[in-house]
Enzyme design. Structure first.
Site, mmCIF file in Angstrom:
data_model
loop_
_atom_site.group_PDB
_atom_site.id
_atom_site.type_symbol
_atom_site.label_atom_id
_atom_site.label_comp_id
_atom_site.label_asym_id
_atom_site.label_seq_id
_atom_site.Cartn_x
_atom_site.Cartn_y
_atom_site.Cartn_z
ATOM 1 N N TYR A 123 0.865 -1.184 0.000
ATOM 2 C CA TYR A 123 0.000 0.000 0.000
ATOM 3 C C TYR A 123 0.903 1.236 0.000
ATOM 4 O O TYR A 123 1.714 1.416 0.906
ATOM 5 C CB TYR A 123 -0.904 0.009 1.227
ATOM 6 N N HIS B 44 -7.091 -0.055 -2.183
ATOM 7 C CA HIS B 44 -6.591 -1.337 -2.679
ATOM 8 C C HIS B 44 -5.061 -1.322 -2.708
ATOM 9 O O HIS B 44 -4.442 -0.291 -2.952
ATOM 10 C CB HIS B 44 -7.118 -1.608 -4.090
ATOM 11 N N LYS C 268 -3.499 -5.630 -9.920
ATOM 12 C CA LYS C 268 -2.241 -5.244 -9.299
ATOM 13 C C LYS C 268 -1.103 -5.463 -10.293
ATOM 14 O O LYS C 268 -1.281 -6.112 -11.317
ATOM 15 C CB LYS C 268 -1.992 -6.054 -8.021
#
EC number: 4.6.1.16
Length: 335
Positions: A269, A280, A311
């Site tokens: 993060y 997210h 991601k």
């Protein structure tokens, strides 16, 4: 039109230069004529632009030792997609190292000073050296000659997750450290550990606890050495690599958490304000020794999984002591 194979080049005359280089970007100009790489000549044979080379038609030439069918699969695919490209040979392109083809933007060619991709080619049963990745597109040719493109890039990992944490104490229990009376900032602002329940206690992973003890923010019986020793007992040398990467991520303003459910070492993060208002995670990080060799199937699986959960897959390549870390991001690419 007379074309002859001499060593690792196919010699062609002025007429071939006009037809193939000037109009379509094949080959390298030499004294008014052109030289073609075997893979380029094979493509011209395939298209029917030339009939033979030293008596060999397309079938005979592709079956010879002059040209790789894996290279041809990628060359043909990129040509079919509308790109001009040049085999990365010394004297043919400005920087031949680390690539098999230099691909130009659509509408551009070798006479322009623009490069869209530097392509490195492997078959699905080959391996890719981790340190060779970055700054190139990996073209993987599978057993059916379909091509998967993976964009590899060396990048810096950074964020703004740098909340200060007051010092606290913890207890080493098995493979975790529990902080029974932690400051609220430990979990709520800095996003370390997981809360045990409503009583405020926080459990830390061994890698989190090792980092915090080494940074002087956590005290446990036996100190940082006790936590690191426990980590090595359960993970071996892998623990030291993971700790080095965890430390580097925190130093860069990134909050790492376990990436186990994604098959990675960490998910990260970049901009944590509080655990309650958490966005997210952006990256999945796998920690690997710098001399790691990728199986293309495993690499494709990692990248596909990361893409599926929105991601980016990043590989942290570490030296033995963890003193140097190289970050290599890999993503699927459709040229």
């Amino acid at each position: 039109m007379e074309l002859t194979l001499e060593g690792d080049v196919v010699r062609a005359g002025y007429e071939a230069r006009e037809r193939f280089y000037d109009s379509r970007g094949y080959g390298k100009v030499r004294n008014g004529d052109i030289d073609l790489a075997p893979v380029e000549a094979a493509h011209l044979l395939y298209r029917g632009d030339i009939e033979s080379i030293d008596g060999m038609d397309f079938r005979g030439f592709l079956g010879s030792a002059a040209v790789s069918e894996v290279d041809f699969a990628v060359y043909k695919d990129l040509r079919d997609r509308g790109f001009y490209l040049t085999p990365a040979r010394e004297g043919w392109v400005d920087d031949a190292a680390g690539a098999d083809f230099v691909v130009y933007p659509r509408g551009k060619g070798p006479w322009d000073n623009e490069v869209a991709y530097r392509v490195r080619i492997i078959g699905e049963r080959d391996t890719a050296v981790a340190t060779d990745l970055g700054g190139c597109v990996l073209a993987v040719v599978d057993e059916e000659s379909e091509v998967t493109y993976l964009d590899t890039d060396r990048r810096e990992v950074s964020g703004t997750s740098d909340a200060a944490v007051p010092a606290t104490a913890g207890e080493l229990l098995g493979e975790r450290v529990v902080c029974w009376e932690p400051p609220a900032e430990l979990y709520e602002q800095a996003f370390y550990g997981q809360q045990l329940g409503d009583d405020g206690a926080v459990q830390l992973s061994l890698v989190e606890a090792a980092y915090l003890t080494q940074e002087g923010m956590l005290t446990v019986e036996g100190g940082a050495d006790a936590v690191v020793e426990r980590g090595r007992e359960v993970e071996g040398d892998r623990f030291d690599r993971r700790l080095a990467v965890y430390t580097a991520l925190r130093a860069s303003g990134v909050a790492p958490k376990t990436g186990f459910k994604f098959g990675a070492d960490f998910r990260t993060y970049a901009d944590v304000e509080s655990a309650e208002n958490l966005g997210h995670s952006e990256l999945l990080v796998r920690v690997l020794p710098a001399d790691h060799r990728f199986e293309p199937r495993d690499l494709a699986l990692d990248v596909r999984l990361a893409h599926g959960v929105r991601k980016t897959m990043v590989f942290a390549l570490t030296t033995d002591g963890g003193d140097e870390i190289e970050w290599v991001a890999v993503e699927r690419l459709t040229p």
